[in-house]
Scaffold this active site. Structure first.
Site, PDB file in Angstrom:
ATOM      1  N   ASP A   1       0.773  -1.164  -0.122  1.00  0.00           N
ATOM      2  CA  ASP A   1      -0.018   0.046  -0.101  1.00  0.00           C
ATOM      3  C   ASP A   1       0.670   1.293   0.089  1.00  0.00           C
ATOM      4  OD1 ASP A   1      -2.620   1.454   0.542  1.00  0.00           O
ATOM      5  OD2 ASP A   1      -1.389   2.002   2.323  1.00  0.00           O
TER       6      ASP A   1
ATOM      7  N   GLU B   1      -1.846  -5.340  -3.739  1.00  0.00           N
ATOM      8  CA  GLU B   1      -1.068  -4.451  -2.900  1.00  0.00           C
ATOM      9  C   GLU B   1       0.109  -5.467  -2.301  1.00  0.00           C
ATOM     10  OE1 GLU B   1      -3.348  -0.586  -1.400  1.00  0.00           O
ATOM     11  OE2 GLU B   1      -3.642  -2.255  -0.244  1.00  0.00           O
TER      12      GLU B   1
END
Length: 224
Positions: free
Chosen positions: A43, A115
């Site tokens: 992320d 992610e």
């Protein structure tokens, strides 16, 4: 499982440590050695790469405008769409419950896994390798992004779609909350004019579940 290395070979990265990729593709429902920590790392990497790309491309935009554009690129719906484009769902390792409920195509699971894969690339090859993969994954979206367009979430888009056709507003109903207090899953159904049956969304918060239900409802309505 098919060869998971094929996911990234075309994007310029082959894992020196294949165990990292396997962990990135493992949902928490499958076991303790899952992708949550890699998701946290990925992320941050995706946000940095997108911020760097937008900063370089839009030299006159303010901090707030750049933040808004980045939010559109890294939101769950966009990440899930990118994951579907590379066929990520077919490689996910899910628990039996998630398999039965179609977790391999759920936005939240796909976005988190993407992610995690980026986080794994970063761990395996460093930032430049991760940046190359992210740049290629998001290339078309970066080229086509409109700096003046307003971002709309799925609930807003569905509401406007229905209002434009003189229909009643959609209705959302919380069906269930499962899991422990620190790890809950919310299930919401959305009823809207024109739907043969309600759509169902799941998420880690009620809001996320409502957004997924709205997204599915809008997709069905636009396909009719």
């Amino acid at each position: 499982m098919n060869d998971p290395q094929g996911l990234l070979r075309g994007l310029g990265h082959v894992f020196r440590d294949p165990a990292l990729l396997l962990r990135a593709l493992t949902h928490r429902s499958h076991g303790a050695d899952n992708n949550e920590r890699l998701e946290f790392l990925g992320d941050a990497v995706v946000n940095l790469v997108m911020a760097d790309a937008l900063y370089a491309r839009f030299g006159t935009l303010s901090e707030g405008e750049l933040t808004r554009l980045r939010a559109r690129l890294v939101r769950t719906e966009t990440l899930a769409a990118v994951a579907r484009e590379v066929g990520l769902g077919a490689f996910l390792r899910l628990g039996s419950g998630e398999l039965k409920s179609g977790g391999f195509d759920r936005d939240s699971i796909l976005a988190d896994a993407l992610e995690a894969v980026i986080g794994a690339v970063y761990q395996d090859g460093g930032y430049e390798h991760a940046r190359t993969v992210v740049d290629r994954l998001f290339a078309e979206r970066l080229v086509g992004i409109d700096s003046h367009a307003q971002s709309k979430d799925a609930k807003t888009a569905l509401q406007e779609f229905l209002q434009a056709r003189g229909c009643e507003l959609p209705r959302y109903e919380l069906v269930s909350i499962t899991g422990q207090d620190h790890d809950q899953s919310f299930c919401v159904v959305c009823q809207a004019a024109g739907l043969a049956e309600p759509t169902q969304g799941q998420g880690s918060t009620r809001r996320h579940a409502e957004q997924e239900a709205a997204r599915l409802a809008l997709r069905r309505l636009m396909a009719t």
